[in-house]
Design an enzyme around this catalytic site. Structure first.
Site, PDB file in Angstrom:
ATOM      1  N   HIS A 153       0.844  -1.192   0.000  1.00  0.00           N
ATOM      2  CA  HIS A 153       0.000   0.000   0.000  1.00  0.00           C
ATOM      3  C   HIS A 153       0.884   1.247   0.000  1.00  0.00           C
ATOM      4  O   HIS A 153       2.074   1.181   0.362  1.00  0.00           O
ATOM      5  CB  HIS A 153      -0.915   0.008   1.220  1.00  0.00           C
ATOM      6  CG  HIS A 153      -2.017  -1.003   1.143  1.00  0.00           C
ATOM      7  ND1 HIS A 153      -3.117  -0.984   1.974  1.00  0.00           N
ATOM      8  CD2 HIS A 153      -2.196  -2.074   0.321  1.00  0.00           C
ATOM      9  CE1 HIS A 153      -3.915  -1.993   1.688  1.00  0.00           C
ATOM     10  NE2 HIS A 153      -3.381  -2.671   0.678  1.00  0.00           N
ATOM     11  N   GLU A 176       1.115   3.746   1.977  1.00  0.00           N
ATOM     12  CA  GLU A 176       1.715   4.076   3.273  1.00  0.00           C
ATOM     13  C   GLU A 176       2.919   3.174   3.552  1.00  0.00           C
ATOM     14  O   GLU A 176       3.966   3.634   4.027  1.00  0.00           O
ATOM     15  CB  GLU A 176       0.686   3.896   4.389  1.00  0.00           C
ATOM     16  CG  GLU A 176      -0.551   4.758   4.256  1.00  0.00           C
ATOM     17  CD  GLU A 176      -1.708   4.045   3.557  1.00  0.00           C
ATOM     18  OE1 GLU A 176      -1.454   3.420   2.506  1.00  0.00           O
ATOM     19  OE2 GLU A 176      -2.839   4.107   4.064  1.00  0.00           O
ATOM     20  N   CYS A 207      -5.795   1.557   6.244  1.00  0.00           N
ATOM     21  CA  CYS A 207      -6.425   0.317   6.692  1.00  0.00           C
ATOM     22  C   CYS A 207      -5.745  -0.160   7.975  1.00  0.00           C
ATOM     23  O   CYS A 207      -4.799   0.461   8.467  1.00  0.00           O
ATOM     24  CB  CYS A 207      -6.329  -0.747   5.602  1.00  0.00           C
ATOM     25  SG  CYS A 207      -4.629  -1.288   5.285  1.00  0.00           S
ATOM     26  N   CYS A 222      -1.905  -0.809   7.485  1.00  0.00           N
ATOM     27  CA  CYS A 222      -1.097   0.400   7.381  1.00  0.00           C
ATOM     28  C   CYS A 222      -1.072   1.169   8.706  1.00  0.00           C
ATOM     29  O   CYS A 222      -0.036   1.733   9.083  1.00  0.00           O
ATOM     30  CB  CYS A 222      -1.633   1.286   6.257  1.00  0.00           C
ATOM     31  SG  CYS A 222      -1.415   0.561   4.612  1.00  0.00           S
TER      32      CYS A 222
END
Length: 434
Positions: A46, A48, A76, A79
């Site tokens: 992701h 992040e 999420c 992360c």
């Protein structure tokens, strides 16, 4: 946050879901990242996580104390865990994520008092710009899929794996229709009898009730019929292989269903139509017969349902979940596990059932239906079910239909109140009585 949005745009050009992240230290950018889950085949990549890994390499330290993260979408749980493990001091996110957000939308991990590190979280920075960009991406993605399939599909449509249904209907020809104006982009599944070399001029149209789909007609679809006849078993919108919506009540509206079926029939060139209907589908059949300009030469009414709860038995009035629906079908099929599983297959989760359940908890008052015009009453009508009770009286009195005693007596042997399956033997008996 503007830099994070630029990273999101870079991600989209690479075929990724456009989410971007930026890490700063003392107001200086030390790392950027965008989603790379698809390009790297890495479900953890992701935006992040990518930015955190880059920042740790830049600083030569796995602790990112005093750093601030900016990200275009609420992190999420994965992360947010990485942000806390990295000891990031502040987090600013733009758009909320109502499906997986872990900063208050679905979970609120930063607010957990047991966690040994707490990050200062601020949501809503450039929320409108980032949310609109993300929504635009998904709209563009859907448009591409629709163009590639040649079909204009509704955005809120829920679909079921058609292969799982085809396996249950081995003797039928599946067809998807979505070009009817009334469908408004929805797909409707039709199961047809094996094609003949002779163009069909006569149609047997099969309509299921509120608790089933065309699976109940699977044996009828392989019945021995004249070559110039064909059979269509239609999965009504919200049922079977047809599209469903989470707010699917409108799909189950009688007026909507009549309009869809009327358009389907009237664009064909069948010279006459015989409608077979089961349970609440009988109400739909009678309205359709009155509405269409085509010749409906016959009706077969299988266990017609009405508002008389004593006649309907356990029908649907307490069904509020998929589990209760399965229990209800198990009772309806006399404990036949195979039948119960087949009737549940089109509803893999609660979302697919929302619209149908809203319909199941409503009753049908046949006494309030308009009578069929004399010219619209079919020449041949078969009533399959018990002679006693409000069902029979309402159909006989309200619609001025005269039933042949012998036909009812014979066919009722094959189809009882607890068995929703329509066997080939029933069809042969109906044909024998004209």
């Amino acid at each position: 946050m503007r830099l994070a949005l630029e990273q999101a745009q870079v991600g989209e050009t690479l075929g990724e879901v456009p989410v971007g992240a930026v890490l700063t230290l003392n107001d200086q950018v030390i790392a950027v990242g965008h989603n790379q889950t698809i390009s790297q085949c890495d479900p953890t990549a992701h935006a992040e996580i990518v930015a955190i890994r880059a920042a740790a390499q830049t600083l030569g330290n796995y602790r990112l104390s005093q750093c601030t993260m900016y990200v275009t979408l609420e992190p999420c749980a994965m992360c947010m865990g990485a942000i806390l493990h990295g000891r990031i001091a502040k987090l600013y996110f733009a758009a909320s994520d109502p499906k997986t957000g872990a900063c208050g939308s679905v979970l609120d991990i930063p607010a957990e008092p047991q966690i040994n590190h707490h990050c200062e979280v601020h949501g809503g920075l450039m929320q409108t710009q980032c949310a609109e960009y993300l929504a635009g991406y998904f709209q563009r993605l859907r448009s591409k899929k629709q163009l590639s399939s040649g079909m204009h599909l509704r955005e809120d449509a829920l679909r079921v794996d058609l292969a799982s249904l085809v396996a249950l209907m081995p003797k039928s020809q599946p067809t998807v229709v979505n070009d009817l104006p009334a469908l408004q982009g929805l797909r409707m599944q039709i199961w047809g009898s094996p094609q003949s070399s002779v163009p069909p001029k006569h149609l047997i149209l099969c309509l299921h009730g509120a608790t089933s789909w065309s699976y109940i007609y699977r044996d009828l679809l392989s019945a021995d019929i004249p070559p110039d006849w064909c059979i269509w078993a239609v999965d009504l919108p919200g049922h079977g292989g047809s599209d469903k919506t989470k707010r699917g009540g409108e799909l189950l509206d009688l007026t909507f269903q009549v309009k869809v079926l009327k358009e389907l029939l009237e664009r064909s060139d069948f010279s006459c139509i015989h409608i077979v209907a089961q349970d609440t589908g009988c109400e739909l059949a009678l309205h359709l017969a009155a509405a269409t300009r085509l010749d409906v030469s016959g009706l077969t009414l299988l266990n017609p349902a009405c508002a008389d709860v004593s006649v309907r038995g356990s029908y649907a009035y307490s069904i509020l979940s998929r589990r209760q629906f399965a229990e209800f079908l198990n009772d309806l099929s006399d404990g036949d596990v195979e039948t119960t599983q087949a009737l549940c297959t089109p509803y893999p989760d609660a979302g697919h059932m929302t619209g149908m359940l809203s319909r199941l908890n409503a009753t049908v008052d046949l006494g309030k239906l308009p009578p069929l015009p004399a010219a619209k009453i079919p020449d041949a009508v078969a009533y399959v079910g018990p002679k006693q009770g409000q069902n029979f009286r309402l159909f006989q009195d309200r619609f001025k239909i005269t039933f042949q005693e012998s036909a009812m007596a014979d066919t009722s042997i094959f189809l009882g109140l607890k068995n929703p399956l329509i066997w080939d033997g029933v069809f042969r008996q109906l044909r024998a009585h004209g």
